[in-house]
Enzyme design. Structure first.
Site, PDB file in Angstrom:
ATOM      1  N   SER A 186     -13.598  21.791  34.828  1.00 30.60           N
ATOM      2  CA  SER A 186     -14.578  22.002  33.767  1.00 30.60           C
ATOM      3  C   SER A 186     -14.182  21.156  32.567  1.00 30.60           C
ATOM      4  O   SER A 186     -12.997  20.942  32.291  1.00 30.60           O
ATOM      5  CB  SER A 186     -14.661  23.473  33.392  1.00 30.60           C
ATOM      6  OG  SER A 186     -13.441  23.868  32.856  1.00 30.60           O
ATOM      7  N   GLY A 187     -15.180  20.617  31.896  1.00 31.31           N
ATOM      8  CA  GLY A 187     -14.925  19.732  30.752  1.00 31.31           C
ATOM      9  C   GLY A 187     -15.534  20.320  29.502  1.00 31.31           C
ATOM     10  O   GLY A 187     -15.858  21.498  29.451  1.00 31.31           O
ATOM     11  N   PHE A 204     -18.375  20.150  28.292  1.00 31.44           N
ATOM     12  CA  PHE A 204     -19.769  20.619  28.326  1.00 31.44           C
ATOM     13  C   PHE A 204     -19.984  21.659  29.415  1.00 31.44           C
ATOM     14  O   PHE A 204     -21.095  22.132  29.605  1.00 31.44           O
ATOM     15  CB  PHE A 204     -20.716  19.436  28.543  1.00 31.44           C
ATOM     16  CG  PHE A 204     -20.621  18.405  27.467  1.00 31.44           C
ATOM     17  CD1 PHE A 204     -20.284  17.102  27.775  1.00 31.44           C
ATOM     18  CD2 PHE A 204     -20.822  18.742  26.131  1.00 31.44           C
ATOM     19  CE1 PHE A 204     -20.181  16.147  26.780  1.00 31.44           C
ATOM     20  CE2 PHE A 204     -20.707  17.800  25.129  1.00 31.44           C
ATOM     21  CZ  PHE A 204     -20.385  16.497  25.450  1.00 31.44           C
ATOM     22  N   GLY A 205     -18.886  21.979  30.167  1.00 32.64           N
ATOM     23  CA  GLY A 205     -19.054  22.985  31.214  1.00 32.64           C
ATOM     24  C   GLY A 205     -18.558  22.496  32.559  1.00 32.64           C
ATOM     25  O   GLY A 205     -17.800  21.522  32.656  1.00 32.64           O
ATOM     26  N   VAL A 251     -18.021  20.985  36.283  1.00 33.87           N
ATOM     27  CA  VAL A 251     -18.296  19.709  36.947  1.00 33.87           C
ATOM     28  C   VAL A 251     -18.120  19.921  38.453  1.00 33.87           C
ATOM     29  O   VAL A 251     -17.090  20.436  38.885  1.00 33.87           O
ATOM     30  CB  VAL A 251     -17.364  18.588  36.444  1.00 33.87           C
ATOM     31  CG1 VAL A 251     -17.727  17.255  37.096  1.00 33.87           C
ATOM     32  CG2 VAL A 251     -17.436  18.477  34.921  1.00 33.87           C
ATOM     33  N   ASP A 257     -13.480   8.375  21.645  1.00 32.23           N
ATOM     34  CA  ASP A 257     -12.430   9.295  22.131  1.00 32.23           C
ATOM     35  C   ASP A 257     -11.702   8.707  23.329  1.00 32.23           C
ATOM     36  O   ASP A 257     -11.507   9.356  24.355  1.00 32.23           O
ATOM     37  CB  ASP A 257     -13.043  10.663  22.498  1.00 32.23           C
ATOM     38  CG  ASP A 257     -11.976  11.737  22.661  1.00 32.23           C
ATOM     39  OD1 ASP A 257     -12.299  12.853  23.088  1.00 32.23           O
ATOM     40  OD2 ASP A 257     -10.787  11.440  22.386  1.00 32.23           O
ATOM     41  N   ASN A 285      -9.537  10.788  29.186  1.00 34.74           N
ATOM     42  CA  ASN A 285     -10.970  10.445  29.305  1.00 34.74           C
ATOM     43  C   ASN A 285     -11.176   9.187  30.131  1.00 34.74           C
ATOM     44  O   ASN A 285     -12.176   8.493  29.988  1.00 34.74           O
ATOM     45  CB  ASN A 285     -11.583  10.278  27.907  1.00 34.74           C
ATOM     46  CG  ASN A 285     -11.709  11.614  27.201  1.00 34.74           C
ATOM     47  OD1 ASN A 285     -11.857  12.643  27.849  1.00 34.74           O
ATOM     48  ND2 ASN A 285     -11.592  11.602  25.899  1.00 34.74           N
ATOM     49  N   ASP A 340     -16.963   9.213  29.733  1.00 30.80           N
ATOM     50  CA  ASP A 340     -17.403  10.023  28.580  1.00 30.80           C
ATOM     51  C   ASP A 340     -17.443   9.265  27.260  1.00 30.80           C
ATOM     52  O   ASP A 340     -17.188   9.831  26.204  1.00 30.80           O
ATOM     53  CB  ASP A 340     -16.514  11.270  28.477  1.00 30.80           C
ATOM     54  CG  ASP A 340     -16.732  12.152  29.703  1.00 30.80           C
ATOM     55  OD1 ASP A 340     -15.761  12.386  30.441  1.00 30.80           O
ATOM     56  OD2 ASP A 340     -17.897  12.547  29.920  1.00 30.80           O
TER      57      ASP A 340
HETATM   58  C1  LIG Z   1     -10.939  14.432  42.216  1.00 34.25           C
HETATM   59  N1  LIG Z   1     -11.953  13.679  41.567  1.00 34.25           N
HETATM   60  C2  LIG Z   1     -12.490  14.081  40.375  1.00 34.25           C
HETATM   61  O1  LIG Z   1     -12.139  15.095  39.819  1.00 34.25           O
HETATM   62  N2  LIG Z   1     -13.465  13.261  39.875  1.00 34.25           N
HETATM   63  C3  LIG Z   1     -14.196  13.435  38.706  1.00 34.25           C
HETATM   64  C4  LIG Z   1     -13.962  14.411  37.727  1.00 34.25           C
HETATM   65  C5  LIG Z   1     -14.789  14.472  36.578  1.00 34.25           C
HETATM   66  C6  LIG Z   1     -14.555  15.542  35.556  1.00 34.25           C
HETATM   67  C7  LIG Z   1     -14.272  16.842  36.029  1.00 34.25           C
HETATM   68  C8  LIG Z   1     -14.066  17.868  35.104  1.00 34.25           C
HETATM   69  C9  LIG Z   1     -14.128  17.656  33.727  1.00 34.25           C
HETATM   70  C10 LIG Z   1     -14.400  16.368  33.257  1.00 34.25           C
HETATM   71  N3  LIG Z   1     -14.442  16.116  31.845  1.00 34.25           N
HETATM   72  C11 LIG Z   1     -13.281  15.772  31.203  1.00 34.25           C
HETATM   73  N4  LIG Z   1     -13.267  15.430  29.915  1.00 34.25           N
HETATM   74  C12 LIG Z   1     -14.439  15.431  29.172  1.00 34.25           C
HETATM   75  C13 LIG Z   1     -14.398  15.067  27.813  1.00 34.25           C
HETATM   76  C14 LIG Z   1     -15.575  15.035  27.070  1.00 34.25           C
HETATM   77  C15 LIG Z   1     -15.505  14.620  25.588  1.00 34.25           C
HETATM   78  C16 LIG Z   1     -16.879  14.683  24.932  1.00 34.25           C
HETATM   79  C17 LIG Z   1     -14.554  15.548  24.830  1.00 34.25           C
HETATM   80  C18 LIG Z   1     -14.991  13.175  25.492  1.00 34.25           C
HETATM   81  C19 LIG Z   1     -16.789  15.383  27.664  1.00 34.25           C
HETATM   82  C20 LIG Z   1     -16.836  15.759  29.015  1.00 34.25           C
HETATM   83  C21 LIG Z   1     -15.652  15.779  29.772  1.00 34.25           C
HETATM   84  C22 LIG Z   1     -15.644  16.152  31.177  1.00 34.25           C
HETATM   85  O2  LIG Z   1     -16.676  16.479  31.773  1.00 34.25           O
HETATM   86  C23 LIG Z   1     -14.608  15.308  34.162  1.00 34.25           C
HETATM   87  C24 LIG Z   1     -14.883  13.941  33.586  1.00 34.25           C
HETATM   88  C25 LIG Z   1     -15.831  13.563  36.438  1.00 34.25           C
HETATM   89  N5  LIG Z   1     -16.031  12.591  37.397  1.00 34.25           N
HETATM   90  C26 LIG Z   1     -17.102  11.623  37.168  1.00 34.25           C
HETATM   91  C27 LIG Z   1     -15.261  12.504  38.527  1.00 34.25           C
HETATM   92  O3  LIG Z   1     -15.482  11.609  39.400  1.00 34.25           O
END
Ligand SMILES: CNC(=O)Nc1cc(-c2cccc(-n3cnc4cc(C(C)(C)C)ccc4c3=O)c2C)cn(C)c1=O
Length: 282
Positions: free
Chosen positions: A34-35, A37-38, A40, A144, A149, A162
């Site tokens: 979870s990131g 925004f919630g 994933v 950021d 990230n 992001d």
């Molecule tokens: C094993 N493979 C994977 O886990 N692949 C992946 C994991 C994630 C993932 C999973 C959970 C959380 C987050 N995450 C982390 N940091 C974030 C930071 C922000 C800001 C605004 C604070 C910069 C916003 C959203 C997020 C967010 O959604 C991501 C990117 C995204 N993608 C495209 C993958 O291929």
């Protein structure tokens, strides 16, 4: 006719814009984490493996983001995590991204501690510098950049994730520089003092990013508070050279932390130049 009975507006174009993902075509899989925004989830879309971010209403300013999504769809580069589209027909809204097999770079660096070669570490810095130079040439500021990230695909390829998304975060603990969740340790002085974001402040974060890579995912200024970090930066102190970093790379890091009007592109050219030198030195 528009909802408020005001002047008639053209009938909503029913055909989907290319930035909309049809929920019928989206298959959701297991949780990835979870990131900001919630949740994933892993997923499948048009025979491609994807990562699907379910956006919690209270975490993101949705309407503003929908406008931005059209811009982000056109930011396309092999070192940026590609946004394939947005699913807005159902709630919660979800964002569909290219899938990165090895997940978050900071976790990956820690897991690979002791096994990362000089080539791999320099390659990771080059990957991110290319993605960031593309953002700079598109006049797009990340705001950021940090190893947390960035994401890792197969064969240690790293992509920037992001970018620009902090603008849609509703948690003001994260967005105001005095608050605990603000990434002070990655922020340029002008960002901490006056929230002045620019490609130059992205360059500063890029320097801290390189420090993270060559420190195998260790946190910068680990046992220092944000206030202590601001004080030491004002005193002209900077992060020390990581044991694994060649002098040439440390020189670049320090260049990123100078309060000079240097853009990323000039740093990229420099990094490539040093990349060649390292290779020539064998
Ligand atoms: C094993 N493979 C994977 O886990 N692949 C992946 C994991 C994630 C993932 C999973 C959970 C959380 C987050 N995450 C982390 N940091 C974030 C930071 C922000 C800001 C605004 C604070 C910069 C916003 C959203 C997020 C967010 O959604 C991501 C990117 C995204 N993608 C495209 C993958 O291929």
């Amino acid at each position: 006719v528009s909802k408020d009975g005001g002047c008639p507006q053209e009938i909503e174009d029913s055909s989907k814009d290319q930035w909309e993902v049809d929920p019928e075509e989206l298959i959701l899989g297991q949780e990835l984490g979870s990131g900001q925004f919630g949740l994933v989830l892993e997923g499948k879309w048009r025979d491609r493996k994807v990562a699907v971010k379910m956006i919690r209403e209270e975490c993101m300013s949705n309407e503003e983001f929908k406008e931005e999504a059209k811009v982000m769809m056109h930011l396309s580069h092999c070192k940026l995590v590609q946004l394939y589209g947005v699913c807005i027909q159902r709630s919660p809204m979800c964002l569909v991204f290219e899938f990165m097999e090895n997940g978050c770079l900071s976790d990956y660096l820690r897991a690979q501690k002791g096994c990362l070669s000089q080539e791999v570490m320099l390659g990771m810095c080059l990957d991110v510098s290319e993605g960031m130079a593309y953002l700079e040439s598109s006049n797009f500021i990340h705001r950021d950049l940090a190893a947390r990230n960035c994401l890792v695909s197969i064969n240690n390829e790293v992509k920037v994730s992001d970018f620009g998304m902090t603008r849609y975060v509703l948690d003001d603990q994260y967005t105001s520089s005095q608050c605990s969740k603000f990434p002070v340790k990655w922020s340029a002085p002008e960002v901490i003092k006056y929230c002045k974001f620019s490609s130059k402040s992205d360059v500063w974060s890029f320097g801290v990013f390189m420090w993270e890579v060559y420190n195998e995912g260790r946190l910068p200024y680990e046992n220092r508070s944000n206030a202590e970090v601001v004080e030491s930066l004002n005193a002209g102190l900077r992060l020390l050279k990581p044991r694994l970093a060649p002098d040439s790379v440390h020189l670049l890091m320090e260049w990123c932390w100078k309060e000079l009007p240097l853009t990323l592109v000039s740093n990229i050219k420099y990094l490539h130049y040093w990349g060649q030198c390292e290779e020539n030195l064998g």
